[in-house]
Design an enzyme around this catalytic site. Structure first.
Site, PDB file in Angstrom:
ATOM      1  CD  GLU A 123      74.688  32.814 156.710  1.00 20.56           C
ATOM      2  OE1 GLU A 123      75.448  31.933 157.121  1.00 20.56           O
ATOM      3  OE2 GLU A 123      74.894  33.451 155.654  1.00 20.56           O
TER       4      GLU A 123
ATOM      5  CD  GLN B 120      57.402  21.474 148.948  1.00 24.89           C
ATOM      6  OE1 GLN B 120      58.178  20.617 148.549  1.00 24.89           O
ATOM      7  NE2 GLN B 120      57.708  22.261 149.974  1.00 24.89           N
TER       8      GLN B 120
ATOM      9  CB  SER C  49      62.515  31.801 150.629  1.00 25.95           C
ATOM     10  OG  SER C  49      63.608  30.925 150.807  1.00 25.95           O
TER      11      SER C  49
ATOM     12  CG  HIS D  84      68.433  27.737 152.221  1.00 25.66           C
ATOM     13  ND1 HIS D  84      67.838  28.965 151.992  1.00 25.66           N
ATOM     14  CD2 HIS D  84      67.437  26.827 152.163  1.00 25.66           C
ATOM     15  CE1 HIS D  84      66.544  28.803 151.810  1.00 25.66           C
ATOM     16  NE2 HIS D  84      66.263  27.522 151.914  1.00 25.66           N
TER      17      HIS D  84
ATOM     18  N   GLY E  83      65.421  26.980 146.774  1.00 28.22           N
ATOM     19  CA  GLY E  83      66.119  28.164 146.273  1.00 28.22           C
ATOM     20  C   GLY E  83      65.787  29.427 147.047  1.00 28.22           C
ATOM     21  CG  PHE E  84      64.633  33.911 147.256  1.00 26.63           C
ATOM     22  CD1 PHE E  84      64.890  34.596 146.076  1.00 26.63           C
ATOM     23  CD2 PHE E  84      64.355  34.648 148.390  1.00 26.63           C
ATOM     24  CE1 PHE E  84      64.870  35.982 146.024  1.00 26.63           C
ATOM     25  CE2 PHE E  84      64.322  36.047 148.362  1.00 26.63           C
ATOM     26  CZ  PHE E  84      64.575  36.704 147.170  1.00 26.63           C
TER      27      PHE E  84
END
Ligand code: PAF
Length: 291
Positions: A38, A64, A189, A40, A34-35
């Site tokens: 461009e 992780q 992010s 992603h 998430g967050f």
């Protein structure tokens, strides 16, 4: 643009995947935490070129993160993320709770041996075990034809490629180029943690890597000289080096010299203030065009 459908449980995903398979449609999966930025979105758009339908997952995977890492502060923007997924053509997003992915009594983990060692594998013990476990679970659940990951996490990409081949998951793992801000900073992010002053200093990472890339393109094969060029830029911005290495691109073994035709990669992890950033570039020897 339509807002994607949201699934919270593996059962909902399975039902959707079965319907897709009955229609004979192919699937691309983009796993994320998430967050979205461009970088992603470029994976999602490429997924749409390679398969009939694109799905994504947004899950800040606790296994992780190390005990002293940023799990609790990892940036989140669910509403914005769903809109961004919709604008990139994603049909559905899997948003499981940690207790859904790792219910009480959970005890199965995936360990990719060699390429998980060194670099982030050494600096973040257990990190790639967590990544490999969650990605294996997502690939087993969605059974996509293609799954896409960014080259910014270059070691992660090698770990996942090895995992998919070794477990014979029948999925093509696609690595996509790092997307950069106009001034060269690799999109991440975690850039959101940087103050304005730190954001300027963070440019030392890409400057160091581009400097090594220019030297290699000009014929410099001596890894010690290339590493020195990278470190010079890190020192200028008072970055605290976690590692700087030049390795062969598939096994990630350290090199002392570049050889033509043998793909090599320069990788950095460094702290700017409290924020740990990573970046990497290919180092083609004597290449005319830099990528
Ligand atoms: O790169 C990431 O965002 C994560 O490591 C991944 C691949 C989604 C696994 O949690």
């Amino acid at each position: 643009m339509s807002i994607p459908v949201v699934w919270k449980t593996p059962g909902e995903v399975r039902a959707w995947v079965r319907a897709l398979q009955r229609r004979g449609q192919t699937l691309a999966l983009v796993p994320t935490m998430g967050f979205l930025h461009e970088g992603h979105l470029s994976l999602m758009r490429e997924g749409g070129r390679r398969a009939d339908v694109v799905a994504a997952s947004i899950f800040v995977n606790p296994t992780q993160f190390g005990p002293k890492e940023d799990l609790s502060t990892y940036p989140r923007d669910l509403e914005g993320d769903l809109q961004r997924c919709g604008s990139a053509g994603v049909a559905g997003v899997y948003l499981p709770e940690p207790s859904t992915v790792y219910p009480p009594g959970y005890q199965t983990y995936v360990n990719v041996e060699e390429v998980s060692q060194g670099l982030d594998g050494d600096k973040r013990p257990g990190h790639f075990r967590g990544v490999a476990t969650v990605v294996a679970k997502l690939l087993a659940l969605f059974r996509p034809e293609v799954a896409l990951f960014g080259e910014k996490d270059f070691q992660q990409l090698q770990v996942i490629t090895r995992l998919a081949a070794d477990l014979e998951l029948g999925v093509e793992i696609v690595g996509m180029p790092t997307i950069r801000e106009p001034d060269g900073l690799a999109m991440s992010s975690r850039n959101s943690y940087l103050s304005a002053e730190e954001r300027q200093r963070a440019l030392g990472l890409s400057r160091g890597l581009f400097s090594a890339q220019r030297l290699a393109a000009g014929g410099e094969a001596d890894v010690a000289k290339l590493l020195a060029a990278i470190r010079q830029e890190l020192v200028k911005v008072q970055a605290r080096e976690d590692y700087v290495e030049i390795v062969d691109s598939s096994r990630l073994a350290s090199l002392s010299r570049l050889e033509s035709g043998a793909p090599a990669r320069a990788l950095i992890a460094a702290f700017i203030g409290k924020t740990r950033l990573i970046d990497n570039v290919a180092l083609p020897l004597g290449a005319q065009a830099l990528s």
